[in-house]
Design an enzyme around this catalytic site. Structure first.
Site, PDB file in Angstrom:
ATOM      1  N   CYS A 246       0.816  -1.213   0.000  1.00 22.48           N
ATOM      2  CA  CYS A 246       0.000   0.000   0.000  1.00 22.48           C
ATOM      3  C   CYS A 246       0.849   1.263   0.000  1.00 22.48           C
ATOM      4  CB  CYS A 246      -0.911  -0.010   1.220  1.00 22.48           C
ATOM      5  SG  CYS A 246      -0.025  -0.315   2.752  1.00 22.48           S
TER       6      CYS A 246
ATOM      7  N   HIS B 147      -1.681   1.261   7.259  1.00 20.45           N
ATOM      8  CA  HIS B 147      -2.095   1.147   5.854  1.00 20.45           C
ATOM      9  C   HIS B 147      -1.926   2.517   5.208  1.00 20.45           C
ATOM     10  CE1 HIS B 147      -4.159  -0.311   2.380  1.00 20.45           C
ATOM     11  NE2 HIS B 147      -5.272   0.379   2.574  1.00 20.45           N
TER      12      HIS B 147
ATOM     13  N   ASN C 173      -8.691   3.908  -1.922  1.00 24.23           N
ATOM     14  CA  ASN C 173      -7.989   2.759  -1.370  1.00 24.23           C
ATOM     15  C   ASN C 173      -7.381   1.954  -2.521  1.00 24.23           C
ATOM     16  OD1 ASN C 173      -7.043   0.937   0.493  1.00 24.23           O
ATOM     17  ND2 ASN C 173      -9.044   0.461   1.378  1.00 24.23           N
TER      18      ASN C 173
END
Ligand SMILES: *[C@@H]1O[C@H](CO)[C@@H](O)[C@H](O)[C@H]1NC(C)=O
Length: 322
Positions: free
Chosen positions: A116, A264, A284
């Site tokens: 990520c 994240h 995301n």
């Protein structure tokens, strides 16, 4: 023998369905008991549910994908302020997709790799190139960072500020030059460095950031986005987040420390207010089927899950455009 085996199969299936009915699958990423708790709580500002992305993942597997370390040292990073813009000029709502139509890149999918930190960085930089040139720009390669950034740990994680340092020092090639291959959790060698060319017939062009900086206030994060485009941020994921479907996310009351999944990183593209709750609008990297078509909203202004603590951006180096 056959009868015993068949009987056992039946009893196993029976146990499995009983467990499902009771909502006791605590080892899955999305816990049905939690989904029920969120959706039945009248004070909840968001809706929970299952998603295809997490359907086959246990909590442990999902935890392994939380590849952003939030405990890094940020003290030597330059802080960017936008004092020349009056706070009053910040609009109540802002969405980079409508402000710069066609220039914000689509939702991506990191799959089973804690990458990520790389996605958030190259996706923000790619949008910033498109915005600075007012023209569509190529998708940039997270694989470049995952395979080639020696300060990071590939699928096992990275730091947001180190990702931006890499973009400033080395830059990122395009997705077509070095395609994302680490989705199964295995990091391929740094092809572009080993061979000095793309892993395809594409020309080797590096998209660099002229600088990189940390944004340390809510207003500076907003001003950075409304002037230059999306920025990358890291935050602490609790298990309830995996079940997000819509609304403005905030950590659930039962998200105790044993349900902390890890850090994240994502791309903030705007903000707004929904039912009087201020939120950040975020892209995301769990594919377009998760959340709100791949996006989510999270409470703004209260450092929810530390979302306002590790926010980075940089200005595209246009001299390095092909
Ligand atoms: C950006 O490009 C679009 C479409 O080509 C054009 O309509 C718009 O005026 C341009 N904006 C700026 C600020 O140059």
């Amino acid at each position: 023998m056959k009868v015993v085996a068949a009987a056992c199969l039946v009893c196993l299936l029976g146990l499995a369905s009983a467990a499902r009915d009771l909502g006791t699958r605590p080892n899955m990423a999305v816990n049905p008991t939690h989904v029920k708790l969120v959706n039945e709580d009248l004070r909840s500002t968001w809706k929970a549910g299952e998603s295809a992305f997490f359907q086959d993942k246990t909590f442990e597997e999902a935890k392994a994908m939380m590849g952003t370390r939030l405990d890094g040292d940020h003290t030597s990073d330059p802080i960017m302020t936008f004092d020349h813009i009056d706070d009053g000029e910040i609009p109540t709502e802002f969405d980079a997709r409508t402000n710069w139509p066609g220039l914000i890149h689509p939702i991506r999918n990191q799959e089973r790799c804690g990458s990520c930190w790389a996605f958030g960085a190259v996706e923000s930089l790619a949008d910033r190139f498109a915005i600075a040139t007012n023209a569509t720009s190529p998708v940039l390669s997270p694989e470049d960072l995952v395979s080639c950034d020696e300060l990071s740990l590939g699928c096992s994680g990275g730091l947001v500020n180190l990702a931006w340092r890499y973009l400033e020092k080395e830059g990122a090639v395009t997705e077509k030059c070095f395609e994302y291959m680490a989705g199964d959790g295995h990091v391929p060698p740094c092809y572009i460095k080993i061979h000095g060319r793309c892993d395809s017939a594409e020309p080797l062009v590096k998209y660099k950031s002229k600088n990189y900086y940390r944004l340390s206030t809510v207003e500076d994060i907003q001003k950075a986005i409304m002037t230059g485009g999306p920025v990358e941020a890291g935050f602490l994921v609790h298990q309830s987040f995996f079940a997000y479907q819509s609304g403005v996310y905030s950590r659930a009351w039962w998200d105790f420390s044993d349900l902390v999944a890890g850090g994240h990183a994502i791309k903030i593209i705007g903000w707004g207010v929904e039912n009087k709750v201020p939120y950040w609008l975020i892209a995301n990297s769990w594919g377009p089927a998760w959340g709100l078509d791949g996006y989510f909203k999270i409470k703004r202004g209260v450092n929810e899950c530390f979302i306002e603590e590790t926010v980075y951006g940089g200005d595209p180096d246009l001299n390095h455009l092909a």
